[in-house]
Write a protein that holds these residues in place. Structure first.
Motif, PDB file in Angstrom:
ATOM      1  N   MET A 196     -59.838 -22.428 -14.951  1.00 27.53           N
ATOM      2  CA  MET A 196     -58.841 -21.616 -14.259  1.00 27.53           C
ATOM      3  C   MET A 196     -57.438 -22.123 -14.585  1.00 27.53           C
ATOM      4  O   MET A 196     -57.222 -23.311 -14.749  1.00 27.53           O
ATOM      5  CB  MET A 196     -59.072 -21.670 -12.746  1.00 27.53           C
ATOM      6  CG  MET A 196     -60.413 -21.110 -12.304  1.00 27.53           C
ATOM      7  SD  MET A 196     -60.425 -19.319 -12.485  1.00 27.53           S
ATOM      8  CE  MET A 196     -62.075 -18.964 -11.895  1.00 27.53           C
ATOM      9  N   VAL A 197     -56.488 -21.200 -14.600  1.00 28.40           N
ATOM     10  CA  VAL A 197     -55.129 -21.600 -14.918  1.00 28.40           C
ATOM     11  C   VAL A 197     -54.490 -22.383 -13.781  1.00 28.40           C
ATOM     12  O   VAL A 197     -53.634 -23.223 -13.996  1.00 28.40           O
ATOM     13  CB  VAL A 197     -54.280 -20.346 -15.265  1.00 28.40           C
ATOM     14  CG1 VAL A 197     -54.036 -19.500 -14.035  1.00 28.40           C
ATOM     15  CG2 VAL A 197     -52.975 -20.743 -15.912  1.00 28.40           C
ATOM     16  N   ASN A 198     -54.913 -22.127 -12.555  1.00 29.58           N
ATOM     17  CA  ASN A 198     -54.281 -22.787 -11.410  1.00 29.58           C
ATOM     18  C   ASN A 198     -54.905 -24.149 -11.173  1.00 29.58           C
ATOM     19  O   ASN A 198     -56.106 -24.279 -11.000  1.00 29.58           O
ATOM     20  CB  ASN A 198     -54.450 -21.918 -10.151  1.00 29.58           C
ATOM     21  CG  ASN A 198     -53.808 -22.562  -8.943  1.00 29.58           C
ATOM     22  OD1 ASN A 198     -52.687 -23.025  -9.017  1.00 29.58           O
ATOM     23  ND2 ASN A 198     -54.522 -22.588  -7.839  1.00 29.58           N
ATOM     24  N   SER A 199     -54.101 -25.198 -11.193  1.00 29.56           N
ATOM     25  CA  SER A 199     -54.621 -26.541 -10.963  1.00 29.56           C
ATOM     26  C   SER A 199     -54.147 -27.118  -9.640  1.00 29.56           C
ATOM     27  O   SER A 199     -54.455 -28.256  -9.316  1.00 29.56           O
ATOM     28  CB  SER A 199     -54.188 -27.465 -12.121  1.00 29.56           C
ATOM     29  OG  SER A 199     -52.781 -27.510 -12.208  1.00 29.56           O
ATOM     30  N   GLY A 200     -53.380 -26.370  -8.888  1.00 30.78           N
ATOM     31  CA  GLY A 200     -52.891 -26.824  -7.601  1.00 30.78           C
ATOM     32  C   GLY A 200     -53.410 -25.942  -6.488  1.00 30.78           C
ATOM     33  O   GLY A 200     -54.218 -25.046  -6.703  1.00 30.78           O
ATOM     34  N   PRO A 201     -52.940 -26.183  -5.284  1.00 28.21           N
ATOM     35  CA  PRO A 201     -53.397 -25.374  -4.147  1.00 28.21           C
ATOM     36  C   PRO A 201     -52.894 -23.945  -4.265  1.00 28.21           C
ATOM     37  O   PRO A 201     -51.843 -23.688  -4.865  1.00 28.21           O
ATOM     38  CB  PRO A 201     -52.787 -26.095  -2.942  1.00 28.21           C
ATOM     39  CG  PRO A 201     -51.596 -26.809  -3.500  1.00 28.21           C
ATOM     40  CD  PRO A 201     -51.979 -27.218  -4.895  1.00 28.21           C
ATOM     41  N   PRO A 202     -53.604 -22.993  -3.688  1.00 28.69           N
ATOM     42  CA  PRO A 202     -53.156 -21.600  -3.714  1.00 28.69           C
ATOM     43  C   PRO A 202     -51.884 -21.436  -2.901  1.00 28.69           C
ATOM     44  O   PRO A 202     -51.597 -22.212  -1.993  1.00 28.69           O
ATOM     45  CB  PRO A 202     -54.333 -20.834  -3.099  1.00 28.69           C
ATOM     46  CG  PRO A 202     -55.052 -21.845  -2.280  1.00 28.69           C
ATOM     47  CD  PRO A 202     -54.887 -23.150  -2.997  1.00 28.69           C
ATOM     48  N   THR A 203     -51.125 -20.414  -3.239  1.00 25.29           N
ATOM     49  CA  THR A 203     -49.826 -20.192  -2.610  1.00 25.29           C
ATOM     50  C   THR A 203     -49.706 -18.747  -2.132  1.00 25.29           C
ATOM     51  O   THR A 203     -50.519 -17.885  -2.462  1.00 25.29           O
ATOM     52  CB  THR A 203     -48.682 -20.497  -3.590  1.00 25.29           C
ATOM     53  OG1 THR A 203     -48.824 -19.656  -4.744  1.00 25.29           O
ATOM     54  CG2 THR A 203     -48.703 -21.957  -4.013  1.00 25.29           C
ATOM     55  N   LEU A 204     -48.645 -18.501  -1.376  1.00 27.81           N
ATOM     56  CA  LEU A 204     -48.321 -17.160  -0.916  1.00 27.81           C
ATOM     57  C   LEU A 204     -47.181 -16.595  -1.754  1.00 27.81           C
ATOM     58  O   LEU A 204     -46.302 -17.326  -2.215  1.00 27.81           O
ATOM     59  CB  LEU A 204     -47.893 -17.189   0.549  1.00 27.81           C
ATOM     60  CG  LEU A 204     -48.898 -17.704   1.578  1.00 27.81           C
ATOM     61  CD1 LEU A 204     -48.259 -17.727   2.960  1.00 27.81           C
ATOM     62  CD2 LEU A 204     -50.170 -16.859   1.583  1.00 27.81           C
ATOM     63  N   SER A 205     -47.221 -15.285  -1.937  1.00 28.98           N
ATOM     64  CA  SER A 205     -46.107 -14.600  -2.575  1.00 28.98           C
ATOM     65  C   SER A 205     -45.649 -13.459  -1.676  1.00 28.98           C
ATOM     66  O   SER A 205     -46.397 -12.993  -0.812  1.00 28.98           O
ATOM     67  CB  SER A 205     -46.509 -14.046  -3.950  1.00 28.98           C
ATOM     68  OG  SER A 205     -47.439 -12.988  -3.807  1.00 28.98           O
ATOM     69  N   LEU A 206     -44.427 -13.022  -1.874  1.00 30.30           N
ATOM     70  CA  LEU A 206     -43.888 -11.888  -1.136  1.00 30.30           C
ATOM     71  C   LEU A 206     -43.599 -10.778  -2.125  1.00 30.30           C
ATOM     72  O   LEU A 206     -42.814 -10.956  -3.059  1.00 30.30           O
ATOM     73  CB  LEU A 206     -42.604 -12.278  -0.396  1.00 30.30           C
ATOM     74  CG  LEU A 206     -42.042 -11.186   0.523  1.00 30.30           C
ATOM     75  CD1 LEU A 206     -42.853 -11.122   1.826  1.00 30.30           C
ATOM     76  CD2 LEU A 206     -40.576 -11.447   0.841  1.00 30.30           C
ATOM     77  N   GLY A 207     -44.255  -9.636  -1.939  1.00 32.64           N
ATOM     78  CA  GLY A 207     -44.023  -8.504  -2.815  1.00 32.64           C
ATOM     79  C   GLY A 207     -42.681  -7.858  -2.547  1.00 32.64           C
ATOM     80  O   GLY A 207     -41.983  -8.190  -1.581  1.00 32.64           O
ATOM     81  N   PRO A 208     -42.273  -6.913  -3.395  1.00 32.39           N
ATOM     82  CA  PRO A 208     -40.988  -6.236  -3.186  1.00 32.39           C
ATOM     83  C   PRO A 208     -41.032  -5.350  -1.942  1.00 32.39           C
ATOM     84  O   PRO A 208     -42.086  -4.861  -1.543  1.00 32.39           O
ATOM     85  CB  PRO A 208     -40.830  -5.384  -4.454  1.00 32.39           C
ATOM     86  CG  PRO A 208     -42.235  -5.154  -4.923  1.00 32.39           C
ATOM     87  CD  PRO A 208     -42.991  -6.401  -4.581  1.00 32.39           C
ATOM     88  N   VAL A 209     -39.879  -5.168  -1.318  1.00 34.83           N
ATOM     89  CA  VAL A 209     -39.775  -4.218  -0.208  1.00 34.83           C
ATOM     90  C   VAL A 209     -39.983  -2.822  -0.779  1.00 34.83           C
ATOM     91  O   VAL A 209     -39.210  -2.370  -1.630  1.00 34.83           O
ATOM     92  CB  VAL A 209     -38.402  -4.317   0.487  1.00 34.83           C
ATOM     93  CG1 VAL A 209     -38.257  -3.213   1.526  1.00 34.83           C
ATOM     94  CG2 VAL A 209     -38.220  -5.679   1.132  1.00 34.83           C
ATOM     95  N   LEU A 210     -41.022  -2.140  -0.334  1.00 31.78           N
ATOM     96  CA  LEU A 210     -41.340  -0.818  -0.867  1.00 31.78           C
ATOM     97  C   LEU A 210     -40.564   0.300  -0.176  1.00 31.78           C
ATOM     98  O   LEU A 210     -40.478   1.415  -0.699  1.00 31.78           O
ATOM     99  CB  LEU A 210     -42.840  -0.552  -0.742  1.00 31.78           C
ATOM    100  CG  LEU A 210     -43.762  -1.508  -1.512  1.00 31.78           C
ATOM    101  CD1 LEU A 210     -45.218  -1.154  -1.255  1.00 31.78           C
ATOM    102  CD2 LEU A 210     -43.449  -1.487  -3.007  1.00 31.78           C
ATOM    103  N   TYR A 211     -40.014   0.030   1.001  1.00 31.14           N
ATOM    104  CA  TYR A 211     -39.368   1.055   1.811  1.00 31.14           C
ATOM    105  C   TYR A 211     -37.856   1.034   1.604  1.00 31.14           C
ATOM    106  O   TYR A 211     -37.303   0.075   1.051  1.00 31.14           O
ATOM    107  CB  TYR A 211     -39.714   0.842   3.286  1.00 31.14           C
ATOM    108  CG  TYR A 211     -41.205   0.716   3.509  1.00 31.14           C
ATOM    109  CD1 TYR A 211     -42.014   1.843   3.584  1.00 31.14           C
ATOM    110  CD2 TYR A 211     -41.811  -0.544   3.601  1.00 31.14           C
ATOM    111  CE1 TYR A 211     -43.383   1.731   3.758  1.00 31.14           C
ATOM    112  CE2 TYR A 211     -43.181  -0.668   3.772  1.00 31.14           C
ATOM    113  CZ  TYR A 211     -43.970   0.467   3.854  1.00 31.14           C
ATOM    114  OH  TYR A 211     -45.323   0.351   4.011  1.00 31.14           O
ATOM    115  N   LEU A 212     -37.204   2.085   2.047  1.00 29.65           N
ATOM    116  CA  LEU A 212     -35.744   2.119   1.980  1.00 29.65           C
ATOM    117  C   LEU A 212     -35.162   1.505   3.236  1.00 29.65           C
ATOM    118  O   LEU A 212     -35.241   2.090   4.322  1.00 29.65           O
ATOM    119  CB  LEU A 212     -35.243   3.557   1.820  1.00 29.65           C
ATOM    120  CG  LEU A 212     -33.711   3.724   1.830  1.00 29.65           C
ATOM    121  CD1 LEU A 212     -33.046   2.813   0.795  1.00 29.65           C
ATOM    122  CD2 LEU A 212     -33.325   5.183   1.606  1.00 29.65           C
TER     123      LEU A 212
END
Length: 322
Positions: A1-17
């Protein structure tokens, strides 16, 4: 696997206006308080909304970078006009930030250059994921409608690629050249008067028997329910998922991110976390049906409990060793 560290959180783009000031202040707070590692930012749904956010973009990026966030710029999900095509070309050519492609037209511009694939590009098997990885995709956010069995197969069949799943938020389902949101409020797309700003969390759509089942977001259709994979996080880590995306809703996203981080790292029990999540975002029922091979709006309770203090390191031993 490419990830060798702990899993992380991401924030997607704001989809709304959201109005520019609200949009800016939202990201300022994310930068200062939210335990997210990657922040995907930029207009994804409608190019007409760009003038609300572009004046604030440099300051927002500067604030995010100062807080140690990894900034990724999102492309439009549907390109229909020459000015939109030029916007995407300029975004790819001029930006020194990583780019997330949310439309196939962006892939030719990004070939051979490290980039991300967003959840609006359909990836339903490992062969497709491998093809995109060979073309330069270093991370892939899988579509929210995939069941767990497909996620596991794709991740196992695509080494050296980071995989991300849509772990919180209304699910993006479709996008159109026409604007049903404007039409629902008596306008046309070319003279929409930005009525989608009146619904910062989407405009619910009901069936003939008055049951809510979708929501309109400008030219985009999203689910009425809010997908949550909070109780499935550790299982997904064991499948090879290294990142969990939170899609912004009109609620306290810092608290949502903190809750997911607590569950991911064993500080909070997942079942108790669901009760807290329903308090944080009462606007829509939670769902996880797609993940369990059922209709997307369904909520499937776990057959077994996740130990409250089980750490992510225990559940992801294969992540470091694969």
């Amino acid at each position: 696997m490419v990830n060798s560290g702990p899993p992380t959180l991401s924030l997607g783009p704001v989809l709304y206006l959201w109005e520019g000031d609200k949009w800016r202040d939202f990201y300022y707070r994310i930068a200062d308080e939210a335990p997210v590692h990657h922040v995907i930012i930029g207009e994804t749904v409608c190019s007409k909304r760009l003038h609300f956010t572009e004046p604030h973009l440099p300051a927002v990026i500067e604030r995010l970078e100062a807080a140690g966030k990894h900034v990724v710029l999102s492309t439009l999900a549907l390109v229909t006009l020459e000015r939109e095509s030029q916007y995407v070309r300029s975004l790819v050519a001029d930006s020194h930030f990583p780019i997330e492609a949310n439309d196939l037209s962006a892939l030719a511009l990004l070939e051979g250059r490290p980039h991300s694939i967003g959840p609006l590009i359909n990836i339903y098997n490992a062969a497709t994921a491998r093809l995109l990885a060979r073309r330069g995709a270093s991370s892939i956010c899988l579509p929210p409608e995939l069941p767990a069995s497909s996620i596991a197969e794709i991740a196992a069949g695509t080494p050296d690629t980071a995989f991300e799943v849509h772990a919180f938020g209304r699910m993006p389902l479709a996008i159109s050249a026409r604007c049903a949101h404007a039409r629902a409020k008596g306008h046309i797309k070319d003279n929409c008067q930005f009525v989608c700003a009146e619904d910062p969390d989407g405009l619910p759509v009901k069936t003939l028997d008055r049951q809510s089942f979708l929501a309109l977001n400008g030219v985009q259709t999203v689910s009425f329910t809010c997908q949550s994979l909070l109780t499935e996080l550790l299982d997904l880590v064991s499948m090879g998922v290294s990142r969990f995306r939170l899609s912004p809703q009109d609620c306290d996203m810092v608290a949502v991110a903190s809750l997911y981080d607590d569950v991911l790292h064993g500080r909070t029990d997942a079942e108790g976390g669901i009760a807290r999540l329903r308090q944080l975002y009462p606007a829509a029922p939670l769902s996880n049906g797609f993940h369990h091979g059922q209709e997307g709006a369904a909520w499937v309770a776990r057959a077994r409990n996740i130990p409250a203090k089980k750490s992510v390191a225990q559940s992801s031993g294969c992540v470091a060793s694969c």
